[in-house]
Design a protein around this motif. Sequence first.
Motif, PDB file in Angstrom:
ATOM      1  N   ASP A 159     -25.082 -51.137 -15.682  1.00 23.93           N
ATOM      2  CA  ASP A 159     -24.067 -52.143 -15.363  1.00 23.93           C
ATOM      3  C   ASP A 159     -22.824 -52.039 -16.252  1.00 23.93           C
ATOM      4  O   ASP A 159     -21.748 -52.518 -15.878  1.00 23.93           O
ATOM      5  CB  ASP A 159     -24.662 -53.554 -15.446  1.00 23.93           C
ATOM      6  CG  ASP A 159     -24.999 -53.973 -16.868  1.00 23.93           C
ATOM      7  OD1 ASP A 159     -25.990 -53.467 -17.410  1.00 23.93           O
ATOM      8  OD2 ASP A 159     -24.269 -54.811 -17.430  1.00 23.93           O
ATOM      9  N   ASP A 209     -13.673 -47.780  -5.746  1.00 23.59           N
ATOM     10  CA  ASP A 209     -14.787 -47.281  -6.548  1.00 23.59           C
ATOM     11  C   ASP A 209     -16.096 -47.781  -5.955  1.00 23.59           C
ATOM     12  O   ASP A 209     -16.201 -48.945  -5.536  1.00 23.59           O
ATOM     13  CB  ASP A 209     -14.678 -47.768  -7.997  1.00 23.59           C
ATOM     14  CG  ASP A 209     -14.234 -46.671  -8.953  1.00 23.59           C
ATOM     15  OD1 ASP A 209     -14.623 -45.518  -8.738  1.00 23.59           O
ATOM     16  OD2 ASP A 209     -13.499 -46.974  -9.911  1.00 23.59           O
ATOM     17  N   GLU A 216     -20.251 -48.167  -6.776  1.00 23.94           N
ATOM     18  CA  GLU A 216     -21.351 -48.109  -7.748  1.00 23.94           C
ATOM     19  C   GLU A 216     -22.635 -48.503  -7.036  1.00 23.94           C
ATOM     20  O   GLU A 216     -22.964 -49.681  -6.928  1.00 23.94           O
ATOM     21  CB  GLU A 216     -21.067 -49.039  -8.935  1.00 23.94           C
ATOM     22  CG  GLU A 216     -19.864 -48.659  -9.769  1.00 23.94           C
ATOM     23  CD  GLU A 216     -19.962 -47.276 -10.409  1.00 23.94           C
ATOM     24  OE1 GLU A 216     -21.072 -46.697 -10.417  1.00 23.94           O
ATOM     25  OE2 GLU A 216     -18.929 -46.771 -10.857  1.00 23.94           O
ATOM     26  N   ASP A 265     -13.035 -43.137  -7.919  1.00 24.15           N
ATOM     27  CA  ASP A 265     -13.726 -42.323  -6.908  1.00 24.15           C
ATOM     28  C   ASP A 265     -12.823 -41.929  -5.745  1.00 24.15           C
ATOM     29  O   ASP A 265     -12.797 -40.766  -5.329  1.00 24.15           O
ATOM     30  CB  ASP A 265     -14.941 -43.090  -6.355  1.00 24.15           C
ATOM     31  CG  ASP A 265     -16.031 -43.274  -7.386  1.00 24.15           C
ATOM     32  OD1 ASP A 265     -16.086 -42.480  -8.347  1.00 24.15           O
ATOM     33  OD2 ASP A 265     -16.845 -44.212  -7.229  1.00 24.15           O
ATOM     34  N   THR A 319     -20.514 -52.413  -4.471  1.00 27.31           N
ATOM     35  CA  THR A 319     -21.783 -52.307  -5.189  1.00 27.31           C
ATOM     36  C   THR A 319     -22.879 -52.984  -4.371  1.00 27.31           C
ATOM     37  O   THR A 319     -22.678 -53.348  -3.209  1.00 27.31           O
ATOM     38  CB  THR A 319     -21.664 -52.915  -6.592  1.00 27.31           C
ATOM     39  OG1 THR A 319     -22.816 -52.567  -7.367  1.00 27.31           O
ATOM     40  CG2 THR A 319     -21.505 -54.424  -6.548  1.00 27.31           C
ATOM     41  N   THR A 356     -28.801 -52.649 -14.009  1.00 26.41           N
ATOM     42  CA  THR A 356     -28.037 -51.697 -13.210  1.00 26.41           C
ATOM     43  C   THR A 356     -26.968 -52.446 -12.412  1.00 26.41           C
ATOM     44  O   THR A 356     -26.785 -53.650 -12.572  1.00 26.41           O
ATOM     45  CB  THR A 356     -28.965 -50.894 -12.272  1.00 26.41           C
ATOM     46  OG1 THR A 356     -29.676 -51.796 -11.404  1.00 26.41           O
ATOM     47  CG2 THR A 356     -29.981 -50.102 -13.080  1.00 26.41           C
ATOM     48  N   THR A 357     -26.271 -51.718 -11.561  1.00 22.21           N
ATOM     49  CA  THR A 357     -25.062 -52.261 -10.924  1.00 22.21           C
ATOM     50  C   THR A 357     -25.396 -53.150  -9.723  1.00 22.21           C
ATOM     51  O   THR A 357     -25.465 -52.682  -8.584  1.00 22.21           O
ATOM     52  CB  THR A 357     -24.136 -51.112 -10.494  1.00 22.21           C
ATOM     53  OG1 THR A 357     -24.913 -50.067  -9.875  1.00 22.21           O
ATOM     54  CG2 THR A 357     -23.416 -50.530 -11.687  1.00 22.21           C
ATOM     55  N   THR A 362     -21.091 -49.584 -16.474  1.00 22.44           N
ATOM     56  CA  THR A 362     -20.144 -48.786 -15.706  1.00 22.44           C
ATOM     57  C   THR A 362     -19.058 -49.670 -15.099  1.00 22.44           C
ATOM     58  O   THR A 362     -17.925 -49.223 -14.889  1.00 22.44           O
ATOM     59  CB  THR A 362     -20.872 -48.010 -14.596  1.00 22.44           C
ATOM     60  OG1 THR A 362     -21.954 -47.269 -15.173  1.00 22.44           O
ATOM     61  CG2 THR A 362     -19.941 -47.050 -13.877  1.00 22.44           C
ATOM     62  N   SER A 393     -25.869 -47.422 -11.074  1.00 24.57           N
ATOM     63  CA  SER A 393     -25.547 -46.961 -12.423  1.00 24.57           C
ATOM     64  C   SER A 393     -25.910 -48.073 -13.396  1.00 24.57           C
ATOM     65  O   SER A 393     -26.290 -49.173 -12.987  1.00 24.57           O
ATOM     66  CB  SER A 393     -24.048 -46.641 -12.539  1.00 24.57           C
ATOM     67  OG  SER A 393     -23.659 -45.651 -11.615  1.00 24.57           O
ATOM     68  N   ASP A 409     -14.974 -49.106 -14.686  1.00 23.01           N
ATOM     69  CA  ASP A 409     -14.292 -49.198 -13.399  1.00 23.01           C
ATOM     70  C   ASP A 409     -13.144 -50.210 -13.446  1.00 23.01           C
ATOM     71  O   ASP A 409     -12.057 -49.951 -12.917  1.00 23.01           O
ATOM     72  CB  ASP A 409     -15.284 -49.590 -12.306  1.00 23.01           C
ATOM     73  CG  ASP A 409     -16.320 -48.520 -12.033  1.00 23.01           C
ATOM     74  OD1 ASP A 409     -16.076 -47.352 -12.386  1.00 23.01           O
ATOM     75  OD2 ASP A 409     -17.382 -48.860 -11.471  1.00 23.01           O
TER      76      ASP A 409
END
Length: 278
Positions: free
Chosen positions: A162, A155, A157, A146, A188, A217-218, A164, A160, A168
């Motif tokens: 998890d 980065d 998060e 990012d 995160t 998710t994240t 992802t 998103s 990363d």
Amino acid sequence: MTDLFACLHDAAPIISARDPDVGDLFPPDFHALYEVHSFRNAARILAHACRSEFDEMIGTLMAFRIRTEEIVTSGGNKSRIAKNMEDLLNPLGWHETRIQGDLFIRRIITTRDPRPGHTPRRREPVARQHEELFKVERFIDGHKIDFVKGRVSFDMEWNSKDQTFDRDLYAARTFYECGVVSAGVLLTRSADLVPLFQDIARRVDMKDFHNKYGASTTWMPKLLYRLNAGRGGGCPILVLGMRPALVSDFDAWKQDHPVIRQAKFEVGEGVPLETEEA
């Protein structure tokens, strides 16, 4: 024998890539806003070898805030919360960065030929070398982060799937192994946000809220699990978790959004999130 093995197993010292005692590297109020975990000396590398970028990143994170409405509003491919971070970092020279690379391979072949005019005094063959060059196209491709500035990758998060995190971590270690960065940062949601999210779930008419921010998710526990399992490779990684204090208007938002249902919100390894209508 089994009892002896169990005893030895319990007494074995624990090896961890997580760094102890890095709190003094951050401003006093930083830990109220962010959960902090440093792996492979990431915090110390950033604070000393990348001081300018580190100070700039910490200053941006201290200024960053989230509004409750941004949590409950659908953001499509990129949430308003992620865009807010872009608006803070892009003007400072932190930009989305991707690396690509071909792999060139040299094959060096040595041949030994008999010497011409062979005599007993010249018995050793003549050694000759030649090279062949091969290329693997796009050996490194599609690794995107990012925000990158100098030798620091960052980065974020917010929300998103998890999985992802695997992307990363692979990107961060690829940048690091290619010598592009000295350390990576991943931001995160801290699990400290769970009570706040449960309170929100009780006050909004969103049946998919539990899916949007569910256990798959994240969340920070999903990331720490991967880092403890070594999925970051040798890359030094600083992990930050967003805490409830970042949600600046929550008390005022609650006054305008009374409780309309009962909700149960849990996040953890394999723990489903359930919401029950009142």
